[in-house]
Design a protein around this motif. Structure first.
Motif, PDB file in Angstrom:
ATOM      1  N   VAL A   1      22.870  -9.717  -9.343  1.00 17.30           N
ATOM      2  CA  VAL A   1      23.618  -8.736 -10.114  1.00 17.30           C
ATOM      3  C   VAL A   1      25.054  -8.839  -9.627  1.00 17.30           C
ATOM      4  O   VAL A   1      25.313  -8.775  -8.420  1.00 17.30           O
ATOM      5  N   MET A   2      25.973  -9.057 -10.565  1.00 20.23           N
ATOM      6  CA  MET A   2      27.382  -9.165 -10.222  1.00 20.23           C
ATOM      7  C   MET A   2      28.083  -7.860 -10.581  1.00 20.23           C
ATOM      8  O   MET A   2      27.925  -7.364 -11.696  1.00 20.23           O
ATOM      9  N   VAL A   3      28.828  -7.316  -9.616  1.00 23.88           N
ATOM     10  CA  VAL A   3      29.620  -6.115  -9.874  1.00 23.88           C
ATOM     11  C   VAL A   3      31.063  -6.379  -9.453  1.00 23.88           C
ATOM     12  O   VAL A   3      31.308  -7.105  -8.480  1.00 23.88           O
ATOM     13  N   PRO A   4      31.997  -5.789 -10.174  1.00 23.69           N
ATOM     14  CA  PRO A   4      33.401  -5.974  -9.808  1.00 23.69           C
ATOM     15  C   PRO A   4      33.722  -5.276  -8.488  1.00 23.69           C
ATOM     16  O   PRO A   4      33.072  -4.290  -8.125  1.00 23.69           O
ATOM     17  N   THR A   5      34.715  -5.806  -7.794  1.00 21.08           N
ATOM     18  CA  THR A   5      35.246  -5.138  -6.610  1.00 21.08           C
ATOM     19  C   THR A   5      36.746  -4.977  -6.767  1.00 21.08           C
ATOM     20  O   THR A   5      37.397  -5.719  -7.515  1.00 21.08           O
ATOM     21  N   LYS A   6      37.262  -3.998  -6.064  1.00 16.42           N
ATOM     22  CA  LYS A   6      38.707  -3.742  -6.053  1.00 16.42           C
ATOM     23  C   LYS A   6      39.112  -3.466  -4.619  1.00 16.42           C
ATOM     24  O   LYS A   6      38.487  -2.645  -3.946  1.00 16.42           O
ATOM     25  N   LYS A   7      40.137  -4.179  -4.169  1.00 18.32           N
ATOM     26  CA  LYS A   7      40.612  -4.013  -2.794  1.00 18.32           C
ATOM     27  C   LYS A   7      41.476  -2.764  -2.705  1.00 18.32           C
ATOM     28  O   LYS A   7      42.416  -2.587  -3.470  1.00 18.32           O
ATOM     29  N   GLU A   8      41.120  -1.914  -1.750  1.00 15.32           N
ATOM     30  CA  GLU A   8      41.901  -0.718  -1.435  1.00 15.32           C
ATOM     31  C   GLU A   8      41.939  -0.584   0.071  1.00 15.32           C
ATOM     32  O   GLU A   8      40.891  -0.661   0.721  1.00 15.32           O
ATOM     33  N   GLU A   9      43.130  -0.452   0.613  1.00 17.11           N
ATOM     34  CA  GLU A   9      43.317  -0.318   2.056  1.00 17.11           C
ATOM     35  C   GLU A   9      42.628  -1.450   2.818  1.00 17.11           C
ATOM     36  O   GLU A   9      42.002  -1.236   3.857  1.00 17.11           O
ATOM     37  N   GLY A  10      42.712  -2.667   2.264  1.00 22.15           N
ATOM     38  CA  GLY A  10      42.185  -3.845   2.928  1.00 22.15           C
ATOM     39  C   GLY A  10      40.688  -4.065   2.802  1.00 22.15           C
ATOM     40  O   GLY A  10      40.163  -5.034   3.328  1.00 22.15           O
ATOM     41  N   LEU A  11      39.970  -3.176   2.089  1.00 16.69           N
ATOM     42  CA  LEU A  11      38.527  -3.302   1.924  1.00 16.69           C
ATOM     43  C   LEU A  11      38.182  -3.526   0.460  1.00 16.69           C
ATOM     44  O   LEU A  11      38.780  -2.916  -0.430  1.00 16.69           O
ATOM     45  N   ASN A  12      37.198  -4.401   0.193  1.00 18.76           N
ATOM     46  CA  ASN A  12      36.775  -4.720  -1.172  1.00 18.76           C
ATOM     47  C   ASN A  12      35.635  -3.790  -1.585  1.00 18.76           C
ATOM     48  O   ASN A  12      34.481  -4.047  -1.277  1.00 18.76           O
ATOM     49  N   TYR A  13      35.982  -2.709  -2.282  1.00 19.76           N
ATOM     50  CA  TYR A  13      35.008  -1.714  -2.724  1.00 19.76           C
ATOM     51  C   TYR A  13      34.350  -2.134  -4.035  1.00 19.76           C
ATOM     52  O   TYR A  13      35.015  -2.707  -4.905  1.00 19.76           O
ATOM     53  N   ASP A  14      33.051  -1.814  -4.196  1.00 19.48           N
ATOM     54  CA  ASP A  14      32.430  -1.940  -5.508  1.00 19.48           C
ATOM     55  C   ASP A  14      33.234  -1.072  -6.455  1.00 19.48           C
ATOM     56  O   ASP A  14      33.655   0.039  -6.105  1.00 19.48           O
ATOM     57  N   PHE A  15      33.423  -1.568  -7.663  1.00 17.69           N
ATOM     58  CA  PHE A  15      34.374  -0.970  -8.589  1.00 17.69           C
ATOM     59  C   PHE A  15      33.725  -0.811  -9.950  1.00 17.69           C
ATOM     60  O   PHE A  15      33.192  -1.764 -10.494  1.00 17.69           O
ATOM     61  N   ASN A  16      33.737   0.403 -10.458  1.00 20.01           N
ATOM     62  CA  ASN A  16      33.236   0.667 -11.803  1.00 20.01           C
ATOM     63  C   ASN A  16      34.298   1.421 -12.585  1.00 20.01           C
ATOM     64  O   ASN A  16      34.469   2.617 -12.392  1.00 20.01           O
ATOM     65  N   PRO A  17      35.014   0.736 -13.468  1.00 21.19           N
ATOM     66  CA  PRO A  17      36.086   1.402 -14.210  1.00 21.19           C
ATOM     67  C   PRO A  17      35.587   2.472 -15.176  1.00 21.19           C
ATOM     68  O   PRO A  17      36.381   3.245 -15.693  1.00 21.19           O
ATOM     69  N   PHE A  18      34.281   2.543 -15.404  1.00 19.33           N
ATOM     70  CA  PHE A  18      33.741   3.557 -16.305  1.00 19.33           C
ATOM     71  C   PHE A  18      33.495   4.886 -15.599  1.00 19.33           C
ATOM     72  O   PHE A  18      33.117   5.864 -16.216  1.00 19.33           O
ATOM     73  N   GLN A  19      33.681   4.915 -14.282  1.00 20.56           N
ATOM     74  CA  GLN A  19      33.475   6.133 -13.516  1.00 20.56           C
ATOM     75  C   GLN A  19      34.548   6.218 -12.445  1.00 20.56           C
ATOM     76  O   GLN A  19      34.617   5.362 -11.573  1.00 20.56           O
TER      77      GLN A  19
END
Length: 159
Positions: free
Chosen positions: A109-127
């Motif tokens: 299962v592939m989920v997007p990530t977004k880097k914030e404060e140097g960490l790659n968080y799982d990212f859901n733009p719908f929530q």
């Protein structure tokens, strides 16, 4: 040229998309001889050992990540976006469009990530929650269901 701790020759310091075929084979063999062998033995099954996605699906998923991320954060840069691959398994009771012969097999299962404060968080733009998009409940931006081997024919594999 230098070698890293795995014996891989590094031609330069950038992130190259090239690996020695022998190293790839070693990684695949390690998985098949260890994890896959135990899974097959303990679960009395012939589990999947590879998954294939066509380039159109992958490119569309990447484009959707970029589009949706920009929609909620116009300042986001592509270098801060990524994809996390989760190892997963289908349930014993399959629901269409997933074929019944995929029951209990490995998948990704592939989920997007977004880097914030140097960490790659799982990212859901719908929530969104206080400016941070997290994949917790409801519908999440994700990708799944490539072609598994087995049940697909292993004749197409090189490793």
């Amino acid at each position: 040229m230098t070698n890293d701790s795995n014996g891989i020759e590094n031609k330069n310091s950038n992130n190259s998309s090239q690996l020695p075929a022998a190293f790839i084979q070693k990684l695949v063999d390690n998985y098949r001889n260890n994890q896959l062998a135990l899974i097959n033995q303990n679960m009395a099954m012939d589990d999947a050992h590879s998954i294939w996605f066509d380039l159109v699906t992958l490119k569309n998923f990447i484009a959707e990540i970029e589009t949706e991320a920009l929609a909620i954060d116009p300042a986001v840069e592509n270098k801060d976006l990524g994809i996390r691959f989760y190892y997963a398994a289908y349930s014993p009771e399959m629901q269409p469009p997933i074929p019944s012969n995929y029951s209990k097999k490995h998948t990704l299962v592939m989920v997007p990530t977004k880097k914030e404060e140097g960490l790659n968080y799982d990212f859901n733009p719908f929530q969104e929650e206080e400016g941070k998009a997290l994949a917790v409940t409801g519908i999440a931006l994700a990708q799944n269901h490539g072609d598994l081997v087995p049940p697909g024919a292993s004749i197409v594999e090189s490793y």
